[in-house]
Design a protein around this motif. Structure first.
Motif, PDB file in Angstrom:
ATOM      1  N   GLU A 417       0.830  -1.212   0.000  1.00  0.00           N
ATOM      2  CA  GLU A 417       0.000   0.000   0.000  1.00  0.00           C
ATOM      3  C   GLU A 417       0.861   1.257   0.000  1.00  0.00           C
ATOM      4  OE1 GLU A 417      -2.568  -0.273   3.314  1.00  0.00           O
ATOM      5  OE2 GLU A 417      -3.890  -1.799   2.438  1.00  0.00           O
ATOM      6  N   ALA A 418       1.952   1.244   0.776  1.00  0.00           N
ATOM      7  CA  ALA A 418       2.847   2.407   0.791  1.00  0.00           C
ATOM      8  C   ALA A 418       3.462   2.626  -0.582  1.00  0.00           C
ATOM      9  CB  ALA A 418       3.934   2.216   1.850  1.00  0.00           C
ATOM     10  N   LYS A 419       3.882   1.496  -1.226  1.00  0.00           N
ATOM     11  CA  LYS A 419       4.454   1.624  -2.576  1.00  0.00           C
ATOM     12  C   LYS A 419       3.417   2.143  -3.560  1.00  0.00           C
ATOM     13  CE  LYS A 419       7.942  -2.009  -1.992  1.00  0.00           C
ATOM     14  NZ  LYS A 419       8.379  -3.348  -2.436  1.00  0.00           N
ATOM     15  N   MET A 420       2.184   1.634  -3.455  1.00  0.00           N
ATOM     16  CA  MET A 420       1.117   2.113  -4.348  1.00  0.00           C
ATOM     17  C   MET A 420       0.878   3.611  -4.164  1.00  0.00           C
ATOM     18  SD  MET A 420      -1.641  -0.981  -3.956  1.00  0.00           S
ATOM     19  CE  MET A 420      -2.937  -0.029  -4.729  1.00  0.00           C
ATOM     20  N   ALA A 421       0.805   4.053  -2.893  1.00  0.00           N
ATOM     21  CA  ALA A 421       0.581   5.482  -2.636  1.00  0.00           C
ATOM     22  C   ALA A 421       1.709   6.330  -3.187  1.00  0.00           C
ATOM     23  CB  ALA A 421       0.422   5.718  -1.128  1.00  0.00           C
ATOM     24  N   GLU A 422       2.966   5.838  -2.972  1.00  0.00           N
ATOM     25  CA  GLU A 422       4.119   6.585  -3.480  1.00  0.00           C
ATOM     26  C   GLU A 422       4.118   6.622  -5.002  1.00  0.00           C
ATOM     27  OE1 GLU A 422       9.008   6.610  -2.959  1.00  0.00           O
ATOM     28  OE2 GLU A 422       7.749   5.029  -2.056  1.00  0.00           O
ATOM     29  N   HIS A 423       3.767   5.477  -5.609  1.00  0.00           N
ATOM     30  CA  HIS A 423       3.742   5.414  -7.069  1.00  0.00           C
ATOM     31  C   HIS A 423       2.656   6.347  -7.634  1.00  0.00           C
ATOM     32  CE1 HIS A 423       4.429   3.707 -11.015  1.00  0.00           C
ATOM     33  NE2 HIS A 423       3.109   3.464 -11.145  1.00  0.00           N
ATOM     34  N   LEU A 424       1.476   6.331  -7.008  1.00  0.00           N
ATOM     35  CA  LEU A 424       0.406   7.231  -7.466  1.00  0.00           C
ATOM     36  C   LEU A 424       0.811   8.685  -7.301  1.00  0.00           C
ATOM     37  CD1 LEU A 424      -2.747   5.421  -6.018  1.00  0.00           C
ATOM     38  CD2 LEU A 424      -2.122   5.635  -8.426  1.00  0.00           C
ATOM     39  N   LYS A 425       1.487   8.994  -6.194  1.00  0.00           N
ATOM     40  CA  LYS A 425       1.932  10.367  -5.971  1.00  0.00           C
ATOM     41  C   LYS A 425       2.921  10.794  -7.054  1.00  0.00           C
ATOM     42  CE  LYS A 425       3.807  13.288  -2.315  1.00  0.00           C
ATOM     43  NZ  LYS A 425       4.342  13.311  -0.921  1.00  0.00           N
ATOM     44  N   LYS A 426       3.888   9.878  -7.373  1.00  0.00           N
ATOM     45  CA  LYS A 426       4.859  10.200  -8.426  1.00  0.00           C
ATOM     46  C   LYS A 426       4.168  10.366  -9.772  1.00  0.00           C
ATOM     47  CE  LYS A 426       8.885   7.935  -6.360  1.00  0.00           C
ATOM     48  NZ  LYS A 426       9.880   6.842  -6.525  1.00  0.00           N
ATOM     49  N   SER A 427       3.195   9.480 -10.054  1.00  0.00           N
ATOM     50  CA  SER A 427       2.471   9.580 -11.333  1.00  0.00           C
ATOM     51  C   SER A 427       1.720  10.898 -11.428  1.00  0.00           C
ATOM     52  CB  SER A 427       1.496   8.403 -11.470  1.00  0.00           C
ATOM     53  OG  SER A 427       2.171   7.185 -11.451  1.00  0.00           O
ATOM     54  N   GLU A 428       1.051  11.288 -10.345  1.00  0.00           N
ATOM     55  CA  GLU A 428       0.336  12.566 -10.360  1.00  0.00           C
ATOM     56  C   GLU A 428       1.285  13.742 -10.542  1.00  0.00           C
ATOM     57  OE1 GLU A 428      -1.851  12.737  -6.776  1.00  0.00           O
ATOM     58  OE2 GLU A 428      -3.382  11.272  -7.396  1.00  0.00           O
TER      59      GLU A 428
END
Length: 463
Positions: A417-428
């Motif tokens: 979940e932390a990786k997903m949140a970080e990845h979504l943040k980077k994508s945004e």
């Protein structure tokens, strides 16, 4: 006599006692045959007890009254005016004591009975006043304050009257000047009326100019609104112009590929989450089974306790049976001692004794069978307890392993979940940067196109 008087009529000794308390020496003869001077002195003493009015106090008002007379022979009126003042104050005092018919006759032609009656009223009133000393003192203080205020107001009235007379004199003196000022005021008023007419014309002109100004402001607002609409149209027309479509396509393609990868990653993480949820559910079921096994173990322990209590009761029954056997043998021996011919009788009754022995043998056989059955049941229970204990220990070990596995899966889920949140943040962040770059390039292209069109004197229109 007055019918409204409520004081009791005092006897002569009481009157003498009361007057002696005030320092007046009165004899029985004086009260029996009162004279005018005696009555005047006693009444004045009673008046002094209440009002503190003495002949010395009345001297100044008498002198003021004589001074107000325009008669040179004022000495003729001194005694009569003093007696009138004293009679006035005594009449007020008698009215307060509820003797409403008090007159000069009571002073100059006193009657013994009426004198005693008046003295009774005065003495009782004085004693009543002495009982009400605080209230009377308060009234006197208020009266003194009011008298002082009245004198102060009289002085202010005199001063105001003097000022009024001065102002009247000054007004009479200034009357010619006031008349001149009235004439000048009339002339100024006429001039003001003429000026008012001129001002009204100017005001009308100002109103006309205000209306024209409002119309011009309205026209200006209409022009500004039209200008704003034209600027909006120009802006929309410029926004329709496509700047560097190939670069935009490449950016959109790369962003679509990134979004597809993100969706795949998200689907993979969701699948892991579902697997972890299924494992958690299985672990929950295992925990429920362990709880049910624990409950079964508790039930078995209760049954073992019941079995032990039954075995204890069986041992008590055996002990009781042995004790009964011993008692029976002792009784038989006592009977043999008491009756020597009892064995002969027993031989004759051999058949019932054999039946008793058979019953005893059967009872012993049943007891042995019960013991064997209890021993087998206890052995089976012990084996079941040992088996359940081994299974419980094994399940405890498995539960600890499952807890460790669940904790590891939870950590993996948190990390994912932390990786997903970080990845979504980077994508945004990357998407926002691309959009900012896109709008920047588009603005620069518009500026370039506008500058080029101005240089070439071209009108750029949307297709």
């Amino acid at each position: 006599m007055s019918g409204q008087y409520w004081f009791p009529n005092m006897p002569i000794p009481e009157i003498m006692t009361a007057l002696s308390e005030w320092g007046l020496s009165v004899s029985n003869e004086q009260l029996a045959r009162p004279s005018s001077d005696f009555v005047t002195g006693v009444y004045s003493a009673c008046l002094e007890q209440i009002t503190s009015i003495t002949p010395e106090v009345l001297h100044e008002p008498v002198q003021n009254a004589l001074a107000a007379l325009d008669d040179p022979n004022t000495d003729l009126y001194v005694a009569s005016i003093a007696h009138n003042f004293l009679l006035y104050h005594l009449t007020r005092f008698a009215n307060a004591a509820r003797i409403l018919d008090f007159s000069a006759k009571d002073l100059y032609l006193p009657d013994p009975e009426r004198t005693r009656f008046i003295l009774s009223a005065f003495i009782n009133f004085v004693k009543f006043a002495e009982q009400c000393t605080p209230f009377i003192a308060n009234l006197r203080d208020k009266s003194t304050t009011i008298i002082e205020e009245r004198e102060h107001v009289a002085q202010e009235l005199t001063a105001s009257q003097h000022k009024l007379n001065t102002l009247k004199a000054q007004r009479a003196k200034d009357e010619p000047k006031c008349e001149q000022l009235r004439t000048e005021n009339a002339a100024i008023t006429a001039h003001l009326m003429a000026t008012k007419e001129t001002t009204q014309a100017v005001v009308k002109d100002i109103e006309t100019l205000k209306i024209e100004k409002a119309n011009l402001i309205l026209k200006k607002e209409n022009i500004n609104s039209e200008t704003s609409l034209l600027l909006d149209n120009i802006q929309r027309t410029r926004s329709r112009i496509v700047q560097s479509p190939e670069r935009i396509k490449r950016n959109i393609t790369s962003m679509g590929a990134t979004a597809i990868d993100d969706k795949k990653t998200l689907a993979m993480h969701e699948a892991k989450a579902r697997d972890l949820q299924a494992k958690i559910t299985a672990l929950t079921n295992i925990e429920k089974d362990v709880r049910s096994c624990v409950e079964h173990l508790q039930t078995i322990e209760k049954e073992v306790q019941l079995l032990e209590s039954s075995q204890k009761e069986l041992a008590d029954v055996k002990d009781s049976q042995d004790y009964k056997k011993i008692e029976r043998i002792e009784l038989q021996m006592k009977k043999e001692v008491r009756h020597p011919f009892l064995p002969i009788i027993a031989s004759l009754a051999h058949t019932p004794s054999q039946r008793v022995h058979r019953q005893l043998a059967n009872a012993q056989e049943k007891l042995e069978r019960s013991q064997r059955h209890a021993e087998e049941k206890r052995h089976a229970s012990q084996q079941t307890i040992e088996r359940l204990q081994r299974e419980y220990e094994q399940m405890d070990v498995e539960r600890r392993d499952n807890d460790k596995l669940v904790e590891e899966h939870r950590k993996e889920a948190d990390d994912t979940e932390a990786k997903m949140a970080e990845h979504l943040k980077k994508s945004e962040a990357e998407l926002n940067e691309l959009l900012a770059e896109y709008w920047k390039l588009r603005h620069e292209t518009e500026v370039y196109m506008e500058t080029l069109a101005n240089k070439l004197n071209m009108n750029v229109t949307a297709d």
